[in-house]
Design an enzyme around this catalytic site. Structure first.
Site, mmCIF file in Angstrom:
data_model
loop_
_atom_site.group_PDB
_atom_site.id
_atom_site.type_symbol
_atom_site.label_atom_id
_atom_site.label_comp_id
_atom_site.label_asym_id
_atom_site.label_seq_id
_atom_site.Cartn_x
_atom_site.Cartn_y
_atom_site.Cartn_z
ATOM 1 N N TYR A 29 26.847 3.265 -13.165
ATOM 2 C CA TYR A 29 26.070 2.148 -13.729
ATOM 3 C C TYR A 29 24.618 2.216 -13.266
ATOM 4 O O TYR A 29 23.688 2.084 -14.072
ATOM 5 C CB TYR A 29 26.730 0.828 -13.304
ATOM 6 C CG TYR A 29 25.842 -0.385 -13.388
ATOM 7 C CD1 TYR A 29 25.565 -0.980 -14.619
ATOM 8 C CD2 TYR A 29 25.286 -0.947 -12.234
ATOM 9 C CE1 TYR A 29 24.747 -2.088 -14.691
ATOM 10 C CE2 TYR A 29 24.472 -2.060 -12.307
ATOM 11 C CZ TYR A 29 24.206 -2.626 -13.539
ATOM 12 O OH TYR A 29 23.388 -3.723 -13.615
HETATM 13 P P1 NAP Z 1 26.927 -10.852 -19.111
HETATM 14 O O1 NAP Z 1 27.248 -12.290 -18.954
HETATM 15 O O2 NAP Z 1 28.057 -9.878 -19.135
HETATM 16 O O3 NAP Z 1 26.095 -10.721 -20.491
HETATM 17 C C1 NAP Z 1 25.867 -9.490 -21.078
HETATM 18 C C2 NAP Z 1 25.372 -9.731 -22.498
HETATM 19 O O4 NAP Z 1 25.128 -8.458 -23.098
HETATM 20 C C3 NAP Z 1 26.359 -10.482 -23.400
HETATM 21 O O5 NAP Z 1 25.698 -11.512 -24.091
HETATM 22 C C4 NAP Z 1 26.834 -9.422 -24.386
HETATM 23 O O6 NAP Z 1 27.070 -9.909 -25.678
HETATM 24 C C5 NAP Z 1 25.595 -8.532 -24.424
HETATM 25 N N1 NAP Z 1 25.941 -7.220 -24.962
HETATM 26 C C6 NAP Z 1 26.885 -6.347 -24.542
HETATM 27 N N2 NAP Z 1 26.932 -5.274 -25.341
HETATM 28 C C7 NAP Z 1 25.995 -5.489 -26.318
HETATM 29 C C8 NAP Z 1 25.576 -4.758 -27.462
HETATM 30 N N3 NAP Z 1 26.131 -3.582 -27.800
HETATM 31 N N4 NAP Z 1 24.606 -5.273 -28.240
HETATM 32 C C9 NAP Z 1 24.029 -6.473 -27.925
HETATM 33 N N5 NAP Z 1 24.388 -7.222 -26.868
HETATM 34 C C10 NAP Z 1 25.371 -6.732 -26.085
HETATM 35 O O7 NAP Z 1 25.905 -10.352 -18.014
HETATM 36 P P2 NAP Z 1 25.058 -11.211 -16.940
HETATM 37 O O8 NAP Z 1 25.950 -11.646 -15.841
HETATM 38 O O9 NAP Z 1 24.238 -12.201 -17.688
HETATM 39 O O10 NAP Z 1 24.135 -10.039 -16.347
HETATM 40 C C11 NAP Z 1 23.153 -9.415 -17.121
HETATM 41 C C12 NAP Z 1 22.856 -8.064 -16.539
HETATM 42 O O11 NAP Z 1 22.385 -8.160 -15.177
HETATM 43 C C13 NAP Z 1 24.098 -7.187 -16.343
HETATM 44 O O12 NAP Z 1 24.601 -6.678 -17.495
HETATM 45 C C14 NAP Z 1 23.587 -6.140 -15.377
HETATM 46 O O13 NAP Z 1 23.003 -5.027 -16.045
HETATM 47 C C15 NAP Z 1 22.533 -6.877 -14.585
HETATM 48 N N6 NAP Z 1 22.918 -6.985 -13.167
HETATM 49 C C16 NAP Z 1 24.150 -7.406 -12.802
HETATM 50 C C17 NAP Z 1 24.483 -7.563 -11.444
HETATM 51 C C18 NAP Z 1 25.825 -8.154 -11.021
HETATM 52 O O14 NAP Z 1 25.990 -8.458 -9.830
HETATM 53 N N7 NAP Z 1 26.758 -8.318 -11.928
HETATM 54 C C19 NAP Z 1 23.552 -7.262 -10.475
HETATM 55 C C20 NAP Z 1 22.289 -6.817 -10.869
HETATM 56 C C21 NAP Z 1 21.982 -6.700 -12.226
HETATM 57 P P3 NAP Z 1 28.354 -10.834 -26.058
HETATM 58 O O15 NAP Z 1 28.026 -12.185 -25.491
HETATM 59 O O16 NAP Z 1 28.401 -10.822 -27.530
HETATM 60 O O17 NAP Z 1 29.547 -10.200 -25.393
#
Ligand code: NAP
Length: 212
Positions: free
Chosen positions: A126
């Site tokens: 990732y």
């Molecule tokens: P999340 O709730 O999983 O939201 C991800 C969003 O991306 C969802 O709205 C999803 O759409 C959308 N998505 C996925 N595939 C897509 C596609 N093909 N086309 C368009 N949209 C798409 O994530 P979060 O918790 O808000 O976090 C956002 C980001 O922060 C993570 O994805 C990661 O890269 C980053 N991050 C995470 C962490 C951690 O501790 N988890 C730490 C540092 C950074 P749907 O709603 O339609 O499913």
């Protein structure tokens, strides 16, 4: 500004829409399913538009001045989707923004994306994907900001953070505070072409960004 938000229906994305509701900006929320629209408009999206990061999003981006990439394939899909969405989807969106003359691009990346090989082993695939997208953005010629949060939580935000080009360890930060940082970045003069880590801390968001 007219702001295009990829990942608007995600957890950070929804906090961002709520934060933007009280701002002067127009939030165009990209969604994958039409039924996600009404709730996001209630939260603060000015408009919703259908799109998928695995395809061309240029039609959905028309008329926007800035892009915020808050999307991610998430932990419930395989490593292939990490490449398709977090890496190639981001790169395609960067290239589309550049081709369309959209100059501002704000990326939600991750702590340790700078050096994936030094991150936790289970996150390396990732982190490498995020790294590749970040490097592409840095070399794109766009006015970029790369925000690298630590581990995300669903705690209520405090509005206070610690930011630095590099922070040690892998601190935590509520998603609500990441959203506040994204909005503040959009409105700041000091974050253009900057990359920084962010975790919970003692300094109000605007003050922390001003010191970068
Ligand atoms: P999340 O709730 O999983 O939201 C991800 C969003 O991306 C969802 O709205 C999803 O759409 C959308 N998505 C996925 N595939 C897509 C596609 N093909 N086309 C368009 N949209 C798409 O994530 P979060 O918790 O808000 O976090 C956002 C980001 O922060 C993570 O994805 C990661 O890269 C980053 N991050 C995470 C962490 C951690 O501790 N988890 C730490 C540092 C950074 P749907 O709603 O339609 O499913």
């Amino acid at each position: 500004m007219h702001v295009f938000i990829a990942g608007a229906n995600g957890q950070i994305g929804q906090h961002l829409l709520r934060e933007m509701a009280d701002s002067d900006h127009e939030a165009r929320a990209m969604i994958r399913h039409l039924d996600q629209g009404p709730e996001l408009q209630q939260m603060g999206a000015t408009e919703t538009v259908l799109g998928d990061l695995e395809q061309d999003c240029s039609e959905a981006m028309k008329g926007c001045d800035a892009v915020i990439f808050a999307a991610g394939s998430g932990p419930h899909t395989g490593p292939d989707k990490t490449i398709d969405v977090d890496q190639d989807g981001a790169i395609r969106l960067i290239d589309t923004a550049r081709a369309m003359g959209i100059k501002r691009f704000i990326m939600v990346s991750s702590m340790h994306a700078e050096e994936p090989e030094k991150g936790p082993e289970k996150l390396r695939h990732y982190l490498q994907a995020k790294h590749n997208a970040d490097e592409h953005l840095k070399n794109s010629g766009l006015n970029y900001t790369i925000v690298r949060p630590g581990q995300l939580t669903n705690d209520e935000g405090s509005g206070k953070v610690a930011v630095n080009a590099r922070l040690e360890g892998f601190g935590k930060i509520p998603r609500q505070d990441v959203a506040r940082v994204l909005l503040a970045v959009l409105e700041s003069d000091t974050t253009t072409n900057r990359v920084f880590d962010v975790v919970s801390g003692d300094t109000p968001v605007p003050e922390a960004l001003a010191k970068l």
